[in-house]
Design an enzyme around this catalytic site. Structure first.
Site, PDB file in Angstrom:
ATOM      1  N   HIS A   1      -2.607   0.705   6.756  1.00 37.61           N
ATOM      2  CA  HIS A   1      -2.940   0.782   5.426  1.00 37.61           C
ATOM      3  C   HIS A   1      -2.995   2.347   5.106  1.00 37.61           C
ATOM      4  O   HIS A   1      -3.549   3.046   5.694  1.00 37.61           O
ATOM      5  CB  HIS A   1      -4.270  -0.212   5.016  1.00 37.61           C
ATOM      6  CG  HIS A   1      -4.600  -0.302   3.714  1.00 37.61           C
ATOM      7  ND1 HIS A   1      -3.886  -1.045   2.739  1.00 37.61           N
ATOM      8  CD2 HIS A   1      -5.609   0.341   3.010  1.00 37.61           C
ATOM      9  CE1 HIS A   1      -4.225  -0.923   1.702  1.00 37.61           C
ATOM     10  NE2 HIS A   1      -5.464  -0.017   1.553  1.00 37.61           N
TER      11      HIS A   1
ATOM     12  N   ASP B   1      -5.905   1.917  -4.155  1.00 37.99           N
ATOM     13  CA  ASP B   1      -4.928   1.350  -3.348  1.00 37.99           C
ATOM     14  C   ASP B   1      -4.326   0.166  -3.908  1.00 37.99           C
ATOM     15  O   ASP B   1      -4.741  -0.492  -4.612  1.00 37.99           O
ATOM     16  CB  ASP B   1      -5.471   1.160  -1.998  1.00 37.99           C
ATOM     17  CG  ASP B   1      -6.561   0.333  -1.683  1.00 37.99           C
ATOM     18  OD1 ASP B   1      -7.484   0.122  -2.768  1.00 37.99           O
ATOM     19  OD2 ASP B   1      -6.699  -0.387  -0.738  1.00 37.99           O
TER      20      ASP B   1
ATOM     21  N   CYS C   1       0.728  -1.169   0.200  1.00 40.03           N
ATOM     22  CA  CYS C   1       0.029   0.161   0.081  1.00 40.03           C
ATOM     23  C   CYS C   1       0.793   1.259   0.094  1.00 40.03           C
ATOM     24  O   CYS C   1       0.684   2.131  -0.916  1.00 40.03           O
ATOM     25  CB  CYS C   1      -0.868   0.180   0.952  1.00 40.03           C
ATOM     26  SG  CYS C   1      -0.441   0.178   2.978  1.00 40.03           S
TER      27      CYS C   1
END
Length: 155
Positions: free
Chosen positions: A117, A129, A65
């Site tokens: 994240h 993402d 990420c």
């Protein structure tokens, strides 16, 4: 004396009008710059849709990420982001949900001290993402995670 005050009042009105006009022009340029920046960032981001997720990967063919957000900003605007989602949160300028702009980062975690994240906001409640399904577009609202903050990337 009445003429003097009339001239003074007219001068002040003209000056104030110029200030407001200049501010409006300046704000329009800032908005145009933000749109141009988002277009550049989004072009790079969407070119990586479908790329696989690999923990620790920073591109150009696979990402985690924060590796993805770092890659996108570096290869679009030349902006280097810190390596981890937590470090990107710490380095970003915090924005509220109401002030969220396209291109801002969306941070997910247990709290602002335990972010795990990050994704990039693309508008309409969605982000792009890198996660276990690879690089995808998805809603920022999901029952399996907790959005803990939003951050603007300063260029």
């Amino acid at each position: 004396m009445k003429k003097y005050f009339t001239k003074l009042a007219m001068t002040m009105i003209a000056f104030t009008s110029l200030l407001f006009m200049g501010s409006a022009i300046s704000n329009n340029n800032v908005h145009a710059d933000a749109n141009d920046n988002f277009k550049q960032v989004y072009t790079v981001a969407k070119s990586k849709l479908g790329s696989p997720y690999i923990y620790g990967a920073t591109g150009s063919n696979a990402f985690d990420c924060s590796g993805f957000t770092g890659y996108v900003y570096k290869n679009s605007l030349g902006v280097r982001l810190p390596r981890t989602a937590q470090a990107q949160y710490n380095a970003s300028t915090k924005v509220s949900r109401n002030n969220l702009q396209k291109g801002d980062l969306v941070f997910i975690g247990g709290s602002t001290a335990s972010i795990y994240h990050v994704g990039m906001y693309i508008g309409h409640g969605k982000m792009i993402d890198a996660q276990n399904r690879g690089v995808v577009k998805e809603s920022i609202k999901a029952p399996w995670w907790n959005v803990v903050g939003y951050g603007h990337v300063d260029d």
